[in-house]
Structures are given as structure tokens and as C-alpha cells.
Design a protein around this motif. Structure first.
Motif, PDB file in Angstrom:
ATOM      1  N   CYS A 102       0.843  -1.200   0.000  1.00 12.45           N
ATOM      2  CA  CYS A 102       0.000   0.000   0.000  1.00 12.45           C
ATOM      3  C   CYS A 102       0.877   1.249   0.000  1.00 12.45           C
ATOM      4  O   CYS A 102       2.095   1.162   0.109  1.00 12.45           O
ATOM      5  CB  CYS A 102      -0.906   0.003   1.224  1.00 12.45           C
ATOM      6  N   ASP A 103       0.230   2.383  -0.132  1.00  9.02           N
ATOM      7  CA  ASP A 103       0.892   3.668   0.060  1.00  9.02           C
ATOM      8  C   ASP A 103       0.687   4.098   1.506  1.00  9.02           C
ATOM      9  O   ASP A 103      -0.300   3.701   2.138  1.00  9.02           O
ATOM     10  CB  ASP A 103       0.289   4.733  -0.867  1.00  9.02           C
ATOM     11  N   PRO A 104       1.610   4.914   2.038  1.00  9.99           N
ATOM     12  CA  PRO A 104       1.380   5.411   3.396  1.00  9.99           C
ATOM     13  C   PRO A 104       0.128   6.285   3.407  1.00  9.99           C
ATOM     14  O   PRO A 104      -0.123   7.040   2.472  1.00  9.99           O
ATOM     15  CB  PRO A 104       2.634   6.233   3.710  1.00  9.99           C
ATOM     16  N   ALA A 105      -0.666   6.134   4.417  1.00 13.05           N
ATOM     17  CA  ALA A 105      -1.875   6.938   4.600  1.00 13.05           C
ATOM     18  C   ALA A 105      -2.099   7.081   6.099  1.00 13.05           C
ATOM     19  O   ALA A 105      -1.629   6.242   6.884  1.00 13.05           O
ATOM     20  CB  ALA A 105      -3.081   6.253   3.945  1.00 13.05           C
ATOM     21  N   GLY A 125       7.928   1.084   5.821  1.00 12.60           N
ATOM     22  CA  GLY A 125       6.986   0.009   6.078  1.00 12.60           C
ATOM     23  C   GLY A 125       7.078  -0.445   7.518  1.00 12.60           C
ATOM     24  O   GLY A 125       7.740   0.193   8.352  1.00 12.60           O
ATOM     25  N   TYR A 126       6.408  -1.547   7.805  1.00 12.28           N
ATOM     26  CA  TYR A 126       6.336  -2.077   9.162  1.00 12.28           C
ATOM     27  C   TYR A 126       6.355  -3.595   9.121  1.00 12.28           C
ATOM     28  O   TYR A 126       6.073  -4.195   8.086  1.00 12.28           O
ATOM     29  CB  TYR A 126       5.038  -1.611   9.842  1.00 12.28           C
ATOM     30  N   TRP A 127       6.646  -4.202  10.255  1.00 12.76           N
ATOM     31  CA  TRP A 127       6.624  -5.657  10.360  1.00 12.76           C
ATOM     32  C   TRP A 127       6.157  -6.059  11.747  1.00 12.76           C
ATOM     33  O   TRP A 127       6.196  -5.275  12.688  1.00 12.76           O
ATOM     34  CB  TRP A 127       7.989  -6.262  10.045  1.00 12.76           C
ATOM     35  N   ASP A 128       5.717  -7.298  11.839  1.00 10.15           N
ATOM     36  CA  ASP A 128       5.249  -7.827  13.116  1.00 10.15           C
ATOM     37  C   ASP A 128       5.274  -9.346  13.044  1.00 10.15           C
ATOM     38  O   ASP A 128       5.196  -9.920  11.958  1.00 10.15           O
ATOM     39  CB  ASP A 128       3.819  -7.344  13.386  1.00 10.15           C
ATOM     40  N   PHE A 129       5.406  -9.972  14.187  1.00  7.40           N
ATOM     41  CA  PHE A 129       5.261 -11.418  14.269  1.00  7.40           C
ATOM     42  C   PHE A 129       4.263 -11.725  15.366  1.00  7.40           C
ATOM     43  O   PHE A 129       4.403 -11.248  16.494  1.00  7.40           O
ATOM     44  CB  PHE A 129       6.597 -12.109  14.564  1.00  7.40           C
ATOM     45  N   ASP A 130       3.243 -12.496  15.031  1.00  8.79           N
ATOM     46  CA  ASP A 130       2.226 -12.908  15.989  1.00  8.79           C
ATOM     47  C   ASP A 130       2.484 -14.378  16.314  1.00  8.79           C
ATOM     48  O   ASP A 130       2.171 -15.257  15.506  1.00  8.79           O
ATOM     49  CB  ASP A 130       0.836 -12.725  15.376  1.00  8.79           C
ATOM     50  N   TYR A 141       5.421  -0.320   1.585  1.00  9.42           N
ATOM     51  CA  TYR A 141       4.931   0.780   0.745  1.00  9.42           C
ATOM     52  C   TYR A 141       5.283   0.526  -0.714  1.00  9.42           C
ATOM     53  O   TYR A 141       6.346  -0.008  -1.028  1.00  9.42           O
ATOM     54  CB  TYR A 141       5.516   2.114   1.208  1.00  9.42           C
ATOM     55  N   PHE A 142       4.367   0.941  -1.611  1.00  4.36           N
ATOM     56  CA  PHE A 142       4.584   0.771  -3.050  1.00  4.36           C
ATOM     57  C   PHE A 142       5.932   1.336  -3.481  1.00  4.36           C
ATOM     58  O   PHE A 142       6.647   0.712  -4.254  1.00  4.36           O
ATOM     59  CB  PHE A 142       3.482   1.480  -3.858  1.00  4.36           C
ATOM     60  N   SER A 143       6.271   2.528  -2.982  1.00  7.63           N
ATOM     61  CA  SER A 143       7.529   3.167  -3.397  1.00  7.63           C
ATOM     62  C   SER A 143       8.728   2.285  -3.057  1.00  7.63           C
ATOM     63  O   SER A 143       9.654   2.159  -3.849  1.00  7.63           O
ATOM     64  CB  SER A 143       7.669   4.544  -2.746  1.00  7.63           C
ATOM     65  N   LYS A 144       8.719   1.658  -1.891  1.00  3.18           N
ATOM     66  CA  LYS A 144       9.816   0.760  -1.497  1.00  3.18           C
ATOM     67  C   LYS A 144       9.830  -0.484  -2.382  1.00  3.18           C
ATOM     68  O   LYS A 144      10.891  -0.909  -2.839  1.00  3.18           O
ATOM     69  CB  LYS A 144       9.672   0.345  -0.040  1.00  3.18           C
ATOM     70  N   LEU A 145       8.668  -1.043  -2.639  1.00  3.42           N
ATOM     71  CA  LEU A 145       8.576  -2.241  -3.470  1.00  3.42           C
ATOM     72  C   LEU A 145       9.163  -1.975  -4.856  1.00  3.42           C
ATOM     73  O   LEU A 145       9.974  -2.750  -5.363  1.00  3.42           O
ATOM     74  CB  LEU A 145       7.115  -2.681  -3.579  1.00  3.42           C
ATOM     75  N   LEU A 146       8.785  -0.852  -5.457  1.00  4.21           N
ATOM     76  CA  LEU A 146       9.285  -0.503  -6.792  1.00  4.21           C
ATOM     77  C   LEU A 146      10.768  -0.175  -6.774  1.00  4.21           C
ATOM     78  O   LEU A 146      11.525  -0.631  -7.632  1.00  4.21           O
ATOM     79  CB  LEU A 146       8.487   0.666  -7.358  1.00  4.21           C
ATOM     80  N   ARG A 147      11.199   0.605  -5.784  1.00  2.40           N
ATOM     81  CA  ARG A 147      12.623   0.972  -5.683  1.00  2.40           C
ATOM     82  C   ARG A 147      13.501  -0.268  -5.509  1.00  2.40           C
ATOM     83  O   ARG A 147      14.502  -0.436  -6.190  1.00  2.40           O
ATOM     84  CB  ARG A 147      12.823   1.951  -4.522  1.00  2.40           C
ATOM     85  N   ASP A 148      13.090  -1.156  -4.611  1.00  7.10           N
ATOM     86  CA  ASP A 148      13.874  -2.366  -4.373  1.00  7.10           C
ATOM     87  C   ASP A 148      13.902  -3.267  -5.602  1.00  7.10           C
ATOM     88  O   ASP A 148      14.931  -3.869  -5.923  1.00  7.10           O
ATOM     89  CB  ASP A 148      13.332  -3.136  -3.171  1.00  7.10           C
TER      90      ASP A 148
END
Length: 165
Positions: A102-105, A125-130, A141-148
Motif C-alpha cells: 500500500c501507500d502510506p496513509a 513500512g512495518y513488520w510484526d510477528f504474531d 509501501y509501493f515506493s519501497k517495493l518498486l525501488r527495491d
């Protein structure tokens, strides 16, 4: 993956039978590295939830983090069935991977805060482990996905003569 489906409601999905209209954007069963000949129980399940770029105005119903948790709980509940009517076999040790793209919102930030997710090292972005669900979840974030992706494939693109800058 052993199975892959996109944007198909659970109750219309050929690989699972669940009395639910919920439809994950992308769901994949079993990790190819851990895949061996034979049948389930599945070693892992991957779920992707894509949100429209520059989307604003998320409601609680649109919360992509909760959507992934709901999908995992639905699969873990044993209510999901194969086309043959047999329960989808997952074990208590089945690993779940959930990715929100997603995009940041403002509302995404709020959802992340309520879930107490950890900020990614690069801040995109963010991460978590449950541990209760054995669910590793990331908000990317889309921007990170595309940049990477561009960085990872730059040499290949250059070789093919595709601009990548």
C-alpha cells in the motif's frame, strides 16, 4: 507454490471450500523451498493484500492488517475444504506470511499503531510477528517495493537495454 489464487472469493475458490465471500488479493499455499512430494499439511501459507495506490479513506472494514489476520484465522479454523470436500490440512506449526502492499496513509499509520507493529529499518513500512498465529506480517509501501525491484534488477535491465534510472 503448491497453489496460487488471486482475488477469488473463498466460496468460489477451486482449491478451498469455505462458506465466505471474503476474497484475498493473492493467496499461496506451501513454500517451494519446503515443498516435498506428497500432500498437505501445508508447511506455509502466504497471503498478499494489495491496496490501490494513493488510497485514502480506509474504514475499519478496509483494514488490510485485520483482513490478513482474518484470512489466517479462517484457514486455521479448519473450515476451509479442498475441492474434494476434505479439510485443508494445516498444522499448529504451519507458518503464515502476510504482506500488505500500500501507500502510506493516515489510516494505515493508525492501523499499524493499534497493532503495535515495528517500523522497518529503512522507514518505508512495518513488520510484526504474531506467535499465537505463527504469522509474520509486513506492511510494504509501493515506493519501497518498486525501488527495491529496480535496484535488484538494474543489471538485468541494463543488459536488455531497458532504462532503469
Amino acid at each position: 507454490f503448491h497453489y496460487l489464487a488471486s482475488d477469488i472469493p473463498f466460496d468460489q475458490n477451486a482449491a478451498v471450500e469455505v462458506d465466505s465471500k471474503r476474497r484475498p488479493d493473492l493467496i499461496a499455499f506451501d513454500n517451494p523451498i519446503a515443498y516435498t512430494q506428497g500432500d498437505p499439511p501445508f508447511d506455509s501459507v502466504t497471503i498478499l493484500e494489495f491496496k490501490r495506490p494513493v488510497k485514502e479513506g480506509y474504514s475499519e472494514k478496509d483494514n488490510p492488517i485485520n483482513q490478513i489476520v482474518d484470512y489466517v484465522e479462517l484457514i486455521r479454523s479448519g473450515k476451509a475444504k479442498s475441492p474434494e470436500g476434505r479439510p485443508i490440512e494445516v498444522s499448529p506449526d504451519t507458518r503464515y506470511f502476510g504482506y500488505v502492499i500500500c501507500d502510506p496513509a493516515d489510516k494505515i499509520s493508525q492501523f499499524v499503531k493499534y497493532r503495535k507493529m515495528n517500523k522497518a529499518v529503512d522507514g518505508h513500512g512495518y513488520w510484526d510477528f504474531d506467535p499465537e498465529l505463527n504469522l509474520h506480517m509486513e506492511v510494504i509501501y509501493f515506493s519501497k517495493l518498486l525501488r527495491d525491484a529496480m535496484r535488484r534488477n538494474a543489471a538485468f535491465f541494463r543488459q536488455l537495454g531497458i532504462p532503469c534510472d
